[in-house]
Design an enzyme around this catalytic site. Structure first.
Site, short mmCIF file in Angstrom:
data_model
loop_
_atom_site.label_atom_id
_atom_site.label_comp_id
_atom_site.label_asym_id
_atom_site.label_seq_id
_atom_site.Cartn_x
_atom_site.Cartn_y
_atom_site.Cartn_z
N ASP A 1 22.72 51.73 -38.97
CA ASP A 1 22.61 53.18 -39.15
C ASP A 1 23.46 53.86 -38.09
O ASP A 1 23.84 53.25 -37.08
CB ASP A 1 21.14 53.64 -39.01
CG ASP A 1 21.00 55.15 -39.27
OD1 ASP A 1 21.68 55.68 -40.15
OD2 ASP A 1 20.21 55.81 -38.56
N SER A 2 23.71 55.15 -38.29
CA SER A 2 24.44 55.92 -37.29
C SER A 2 23.63 56.05 -36.01
O SER A 2 24.18 56.33 -34.95
CB SER A 2 24.73 57.31 -37.84
OG SER A 2 23.51 57.96 -38.15
N CYS B 1 17.77 60.89 -46.13
CA CYS B 1 18.39 60.53 -44.85
C CYS B 1 17.34 59.70 -44.14
O CYS B 1 16.17 60.11 -44.08
CB CYS B 1 18.71 61.79 -44.05
SG CYS B 1 19.12 61.44 -42.31
N HIS C 1 16.72 59.22 -41.17
CA HIS C 1 16.09 59.85 -40.01
C HIS C 1 14.86 60.68 -40.43
O HIS C 1 13.94 60.87 -39.64
CB HIS C 1 17.05 60.81 -39.30
CG HIS C 1 18.04 60.15 -38.38
ND1 HIS C 1 19.05 59.34 -38.82
CD2 HIS C 1 18.18 60.21 -37.02
CE1 HIS C 1 19.77 58.94 -37.79
NE2 HIS C 1 19.27 59.44 -36.69
N CYS D 1 21.49 53.93 -43.98
CA CYS D 1 22.05 55.25 -43.70
C CYS D 1 22.56 55.81 -45.01
O CYS D 1 23.46 55.22 -45.63
CB CYS D 1 23.20 55.10 -42.70
SG CYS D 1 24.06 56.65 -42.36
N GLU E 1 18.04 62.70 -32.57
CA GLU E 1 18.79 61.86 -31.62
C GLU E 1 18.59 62.35 -30.19
O GLU E 1 18.61 61.58 -29.24
CB GLU E 1 20.28 61.82 -31.97
CG GLU E 1 20.61 61.04 -33.25
CD GLU E 1 20.45 59.52 -33.10
OE1 GLU E 1 20.85 58.97 -32.07
OE2 GLU E 1 19.90 58.90 -34.04
N1 DGL Z 1 20.28 58.17 -40.97
C1 DGL Z 1 21.51 58.73 -41.48
C2 DGL Z 1 21.35 58.97 -42.98
O1 DGL Z 1 20.51 58.34 -43.59
C3 DGL Z 1 21.88 59.91 -40.65
C4 DGL Z 1 23.30 60.27 -40.77
C5 DGL Z 1 23.85 61.07 -39.61
O2 DGL Z 1 24.12 60.47 -38.58
O3 DGL Z 1 24.07 62.26 -39.79
O4 DGL Z 1 22.04 59.76 -43.56
#
Ligand code: DGL
Length: 270
Positions: free
Chosen positions: A7-8, A194, A196, A70, A162
């Site tokens: 993931d990011s 998402c 997150h 992600c 974050e």
């Molecule tokens: N968890 C990522 C997603 O599902 C977040 C993406 C981001 O870093 O903006 O889209």
């Protein structure tokens, strides 16, 4: 026999947790590209290159199969990865399709023509890049007809998470939900598109009201991975050790991960 989870940043931990619960004997290597989060405001090209770099790092850990936990990477880069970049002996799977299969009451591999489904009004909450890609609507159109999707690009929520700022994240959730409800006053289902956002699931449910079914991906992705590995065990890689890697500062990222997942998690530098 390790599998990689990418993931990011911290969001993929929601998927990682569900996979670990569903497949407790499977070693998992998590990689968060926290140094480059958020992805949701980047260009598709940028997301493609960052995602490829992360996937390669997980291959180096002996993970031949990588889950893109992600949506932004799944929406903006997965198709290009699969069509132009992926070697034969590796697999990269996204998080979109299992959720759409659940919403459209399909089993894996059911490629019959699109049909009417019970849910008619769907609210989609996702990052600006995911919404702009229209990948969700495209995948849905392959499987269902007559579903009205209203998408809300939720700028700022990933950044707040974050940063570890739960109060700001909750305020942003409330304002994005209000903005969507002005355009679609009575959604039947809401998709947290998402990874997150499940970290703020209670805030979404509160703002949406209890009559709206909130779909989050973690459990669905874990179930679909279990099914995939039953069919394709050859993609269990050589890795044996579970670990958490980050491109960011491991101490800081461990602190935020522990805060959001409500259990101690220790990251190492990638
Ligand atoms: N968890 C990522 C997603 O599902 C977040 C993406 C981001 O870093 O903006 O889209």
């Amino acid at each position: 026999m390790a599998v990689g989870v990418f993931d990011s940043g911290l969001g993929g931990l929601t998927v990682h947790q569900a996979i670990a619960a569903r497949l407790p004997d499977l070693p998992l290597v998590y990689l968060g590209d926290n140094a480059n989060a958020p992805y949701g405001v980047r260009t598709a090209d940028d997301i493609f290159h960052l995602t490829c770099r992360g996937v390669e790092r997980l291959w180096a850990e002996g993970c031949d199969l990588v889950i893109l936990a992600c949506n932004t990477a799944s929406a903006a880069a997965l198709r290009r990865i699969q069509e132009t970049w992926l070697p034969e002996d590796k697999r990269v799977l996204g998080v979109f399709v299992p959720m759409i299969e659940a919403l459209t009451e399909r089993r894996w591999g059911d490629n019959s023509p699109p049909r009417e489904v019970a849910v008619k009004h769907v609210a989609l909450f996702a990052t600006p890049a995911t919404v702009a890609s229209r990948a969700f609507q495209r995948e849905l159109a392959f499987r269902a007809v007559g579903v009205d999707v209203e998408a809300q690009p939720c700028a700022g929520i990933v950044d707040a998470i974050e940063l570890g700022d739960e109060i700001l994240a909750e305020a942003l959730v409330t304002s994005h939900v209000e903005s969507l409800l002005r355009r679609m006053p009575h959604p039947q289902a809401a998709i947290l598109g998402c990874t997150h956002y499940p970290l703020m699931e209670a805030a979404f449910q509160r703002a949406l009201g209890e009559n709206v079914t909130v779909y989050s991906q973690a459990g669905l992705v874990a179930e679909s991975l279990a099914d995939y590995l039953r069919r394709r065990p050859e993609f269990l890689g050589e890795g044996r050790e579970s670990k958490y890697l980050t491109t960011g500062d491991p101490v800081r990222v461990s602190g935020k991960a522990t805060q959001f997942m409500r259990r101690p998690i220790r990251f190492e530098a990638a």
